[in-house]
Design a protein around this motif. Sequence first.
Motif, PDB file in Angstrom:
ATOM      1  N   LEU A 207     108.969  16.434  85.841  1.00 42.21           N
ATOM      2  CA  LEU A 207     110.136  15.583  86.122  1.00 42.21           C
ATOM      3  C   LEU A 207     110.435  14.655  84.945  1.00 42.21           C
ATOM      4  CD1 LEU A 207     109.195  14.557  89.799  1.00 42.21           C
ATOM      5  CD2 LEU A 207     110.674  16.450  89.049  1.00 42.21           C
ATOM      6  N   ASN A 208     109.763  14.931  83.809  1.00 42.65           N
ATOM      7  CA  ASN A 208     109.936  14.067  82.611  1.00 42.65           C
ATOM      8  C   ASN A 208     109.772  12.590  82.935  1.00 42.65           C
ATOM      9  OD1 ASN A 208     110.440  16.324  81.011  1.00 42.65           O
ATOM     10  ND2 ASN A 208     112.576  16.376  81.759  1.00 42.65           N
ATOM     11  N   MET A 209     108.843  12.309  83.863  1.00 47.29           N
ATOM     12  CA  MET A 209     108.585  10.896  84.171  1.00 47.29           C
ATOM     13  C   MET A 209     107.999  10.235  82.914  1.00 47.29           C
ATOM     14  SD  MET A 209     106.776  10.706  87.871  1.00 47.29           S
ATOM     15  CE  MET A 209     107.430  11.430  89.350  1.00 47.29           C
ATOM     16  N   SER A 210     108.406   9.029  82.614  1.00 46.72           N
ATOM     17  CA  SER A 210     107.908   8.380  81.389  1.00 46.72           C
ATOM     18  C   SER A 210     106.441   7.973  81.555  1.00 46.72           C
ATOM     19  CB  SER A 210     108.761   7.151  81.072  1.00 46.72           C
ATOM     20  OG  SER A 210     108.780   6.318  82.230  1.00 46.72           O
ATOM     21  N   VAL A 211     106.084   7.446  82.740  1.00 45.54           N
ATOM     22  CA  VAL A 211     104.709   6.952  82.864  1.00 45.54           C
ATOM     23  C   VAL A 211     103.817   7.866  83.705  1.00 45.54           C
ATOM     24  CG1 VAL A 211     105.124   4.542  82.427  1.00 45.54           C
ATOM     25  CG2 VAL A 211     105.483   5.451  84.729  1.00 45.54           C
ATOM     26  N   GLY A 212     104.376   8.805  84.434  1.00 47.10           N
ATOM     27  CA  GLY A 212     103.596   9.803  85.157  1.00 47.10           C
ATOM     28  C   GLY A 212     102.410   9.259  85.923  1.00 47.10           C
ATOM     29  N   LEU A 213     101.220   9.851  85.681  1.00 47.05           N
ATOM     30  CA  LEU A 213     100.035   9.553  86.478  1.00 47.05           C
ATOM     31  C   LEU A 213      99.539   8.122  86.270  1.00 47.05           C
ATOM     32  CD1 LEU A 213      97.941  10.599  88.467  1.00 47.05           C
ATOM     33  CD2 LEU A 213      96.678  11.557  86.540  1.00 47.05           C
ATOM     34  N   SER A 214      99.546   7.618  85.048  1.00 43.13           N
ATOM     35  CA  SER A 214      99.043   6.241  84.856  1.00 43.13           C
ATOM     36  C   SER A 214      99.960   5.262  85.579  1.00 43.13           C
ATOM     37  CB  SER A 214      98.907   5.902  83.373  1.00 43.13           C
ATOM     38  OG  SER A 214     100.012   6.366  82.658  1.00 43.13           O
ATOM     39  N   GLY A 215     101.254   5.541  85.600  1.00 41.65           N
ATOM     40  CA  GLY A 215     102.189   4.679  86.338  1.00 41.65           C
ATOM     41  C   GLY A 215     101.925   4.745  87.833  1.00 41.65           C
ATOM     42  N   LEU A 216     101.618   5.933  88.307  1.00 43.32           N
ATOM     43  CA  LEU A 216     101.317   6.096  89.735  1.00 43.32           C
ATOM     44  C   LEU A 216     100.050   5.320  90.087  1.00 43.32           C
ATOM     45  CD1 LEU A 216     102.019   7.580  92.409  1.00 43.32           C
ATOM     46  CD2 LEU A 216     100.519   9.440  91.637  1.00 43.32           C
ATOM     47  N   PHE A 217      99.044   5.424  89.221  1.00 37.33           N
ATOM     48  CA  PHE A 217      97.800   4.671  89.439  1.00 37.33           C
ATOM     49  C   PHE A 217      98.095   3.172  89.514  1.00 37.33           C
ATOM     50  CE2 PHE A 217      94.160   7.071  89.944  1.00 37.33           C
ATOM     51  CZ  PHE A 217      93.916   8.031  88.976  1.00 37.33           C
ATOM     52  N   SER A 238      95.837  18.482  79.931  1.00 36.90           N
ATOM     53  CA  SER A 238      96.979  17.638  80.364  1.00 36.90           C
ATOM     54  C   SER A 238      96.554  16.203  80.656  1.00 36.90           C
ATOM     55  CB  SER A 238      97.634  18.250  81.614  1.00 36.90           C
ATOM     56  OG  SER A 238      96.736  18.257  82.702  1.00 36.90           O
ATOM     57  N   ILE A 239      95.280  15.862  80.426  1.00 39.94           N
ATOM     58  CA  ILE A 239      94.856  14.475  80.695  1.00 39.94           C
ATOM     59  C   ILE A 239      95.157  13.592  79.480  1.00 39.94           C
ATOM     60  CG2 ILE A 239      92.437  14.951  80.043  1.00 39.94           C
ATOM     61  CD1 ILE A 239      91.705  12.782  82.207  1.00 39.94           C
ATOM     62  N   ASP A 240      96.005  12.581  79.706  1.00 35.03           N
ATOM     63  CA  ASP A 240      96.420  11.691  78.607  1.00 35.03           C
ATOM     64  C   ASP A 240      95.444  10.538  78.436  1.00 35.03           C
ATOM     65  OD1 ASP A 240      99.839  11.862  79.841  1.00 35.03           O
ATOM     66  OD2 ASP A 240      98.649  13.245  78.609  1.00 35.03           O
ATOM     67  N   GLU A 241      95.425   9.973  77.207  1.00 35.81           N
ATOM     68  CA  GLU A 241      94.578   8.805  76.949  1.00 35.81           C
ATOM     69  C   GLU A 241      94.996   7.641  77.845  1.00 35.81           C
ATOM     70  OE1 GLU A 241      93.323   8.301  72.938  1.00 35.81           O
ATOM     71  OE2 GLU A 241      93.457   6.092  73.063  1.00 35.81           O
ATOM     72  N   SER A 242      96.308   7.552  78.129  1.00 35.41           N
ATOM     73  CA  SER A 242      96.782   6.440  78.977  1.00 35.41           C
ATOM     74  C   SER A 242      96.158   6.522  80.371  1.00 35.41           C
ATOM     75  CB  SER A 242      98.308   6.509  79.098  1.00 35.41           C
ATOM     76  OG  SER A 242      98.661   7.694  79.788  1.00 35.41           O
ATOM     77  N   VAL A 243      95.961   7.740  80.866  1.00 37.99           N
ATOM     78  CA  VAL A 243      95.335   7.906  82.184  1.00 37.99           C
ATOM     79  C   VAL A 243      93.867   7.471  82.124  1.00 37.99           C
ATOM     80  CG1 VAL A 243      94.589   9.615  83.885  1.00 37.99           C
ATOM     81  CG2 VAL A 243      96.906   9.730  82.936  1.00 37.99           C
ATOM     82  N   ILE A 244      93.173   7.873  81.077  1.00 34.43           N
ATOM     83  CA  ILE A 244      91.757   7.497  80.937  1.00 34.43           C
ATOM     84  C   ILE A 244      91.645   5.970  80.879  1.00 34.43           C
ATOM     85  CG2 ILE A 244      89.686   7.738  79.492  1.00 34.43           C
ATOM     86  CD1 ILE A 244      90.975  10.349  78.390  1.00 34.43           C
ATOM     87  N   LYS A 245      92.541   5.325  80.099  1.00 31.93           N
ATOM     88  CA  LYS A 245      92.501   3.857  79.967  1.00 31.93           C
ATOM     89  C   LYS A 245      92.827   3.173  81.297  1.00 31.93           C
ATOM     90  CE  LYS A 245      93.217   3.378  75.001  1.00 31.93           C
ATOM     91  NZ  LYS A 245      94.218   3.427  73.924  1.00 31.93           N
ATOM     92  N   THR A 246      93.787   3.716  82.035  1.00 34.50           N
ATOM     93  CA  THR A 246      94.159   3.118  83.321  1.00 34.50           C
ATOM     94  C   THR A 246      92.987   3.213  84.298  1.00 34.50           C
ATOM     95  OG1 THR A 246      96.426   3.830  82.933  1.00 34.50           O
ATOM     96  CG2 THR A 246      95.872   3.191  85.176  1.00 34.50           C
TER      97      THR A 246
END
Length: 438
Positions: A207-217, A238-246
């Motif tokens: 869905l081209n979400m800008s923040v995706g999973l980290s935003g959901l978290f 597909s795991i982003d650094e932003s998700v790991i940091k969140t």
Amino acid sequence: MKLHLVSLGCAKNLIDSEVMLGSLVNAGWVITDDPAKADIIIVNTCSFIEPAVNESIDTILELAKFKKNGVCQHLIVTGCLPERFREKIVRALPEVDIFLGTGALDRIVHAVEDPLNFSKCLLPDPNLLAMQTKDTHRVRSSSHIAYIKIAEGCSRHCTYCIIPKLRGKYRSRNHADIVAEARSMVLLGIKELILVAQDTTSYGKDLNMSVGLSGLFESITEISENVWVRLLYGHPDSIDESVIKTIAKHDNICTYFDIPIQHVSGTVLKRMGRKYTRDDLYRLFEKIREIAPGCALRTTAIVGFPGETDKDFKELFDFVEDICFDHLGVFIYSDSEDLPSHRLAHHVPKNTAKKRHDRLMSLQADISVKNNQKYIGRVLQVLVEKKSEDNMFIGRTYFQAPEVDGITYINSSQLKPGKFAGIKITDAFEYDLVGKTV
Ligand code: SF4
């Protein structure tokens, strides 16, 4: 009128079962745990690999007996088994009255209420099945854990996997719907929210979400203080650094990374259709441990994949020895004619695959007991799940996911299931821990 439902397979299937039960209860049906008392029996099936197919068929045949020995009038089979085997399974199981594929789960009330006028087998395109909304009623199977589906389907094409055919393309759920569902679960007293999908770390990318999973978290942690949030079924590429940091940033997100690698040999990964390398994986797990020290790593591996040589297996063995995962699931490749991998050359003999499976499991058992021993003497937060016997309770720490990982035995006489407790670890085994209240 009473109905009995048996849910097989993964957590995503369990959610489908809970949603089907929710719509049936809304329609006035009463759920019974006793199949002998049920007018209608539903089996929500799994067909991911051969053992799951066998379990589904055995369960159906077992429950079909209640059409003779019980009050059961209709047996309905839903989910991945009819979706995969279609007319073949309809012919093979005359005991079953109605088959609903994964795209027809929303027709369950109609099927149950008018079985005689309902078609024998309904298999609409799974891509057309409407996603759960915030108002979807679910009959939860646990008082303190709730799985939350954040996406459906998968758009990858791993050659050994049937899921894209069974569940359709990858479709992320609406962010606000997921958060609203999480909020309603927290208000109901849920203590652990577990985010699931076929590939959770791709959330929002379709869905081209800008923040995706980290935003959901971020949104979920705002509404779930004192509630654990856990992520399962990540994907290495597909795991982003932003998700790991969140995940590392928030105390109530379990620093638990479930990332199936399946293999590390370049040739095997290529034949599997998985687009990363062993060095990518080394870098990924190193980065995760750097950003989230003390985190737990879970993975799965497939041995005996067509073309896997002793050298390929040694690469996997050495990698597992290097990384020292907290949890490792090892599967023997499950062949089937409807898989692209079936057409690959050099299938591995079953006994060779079994030997490789056993060697990797025995290596992991040694690693796991060493990993667990480091907790002896420490006080850990444990989610108490149930009383097992006098003065003994069972619970889980942040690094023990339900169903797939070990558990913590707690010597105590006065704990409350569904509550957190500080537990001093007194002993450690291959998979499980033992502790006492402090
Ligand atoms: S990513 Fe997972 S669900 Fe998707 S095709 Fe590969 S193994 Fe199957």
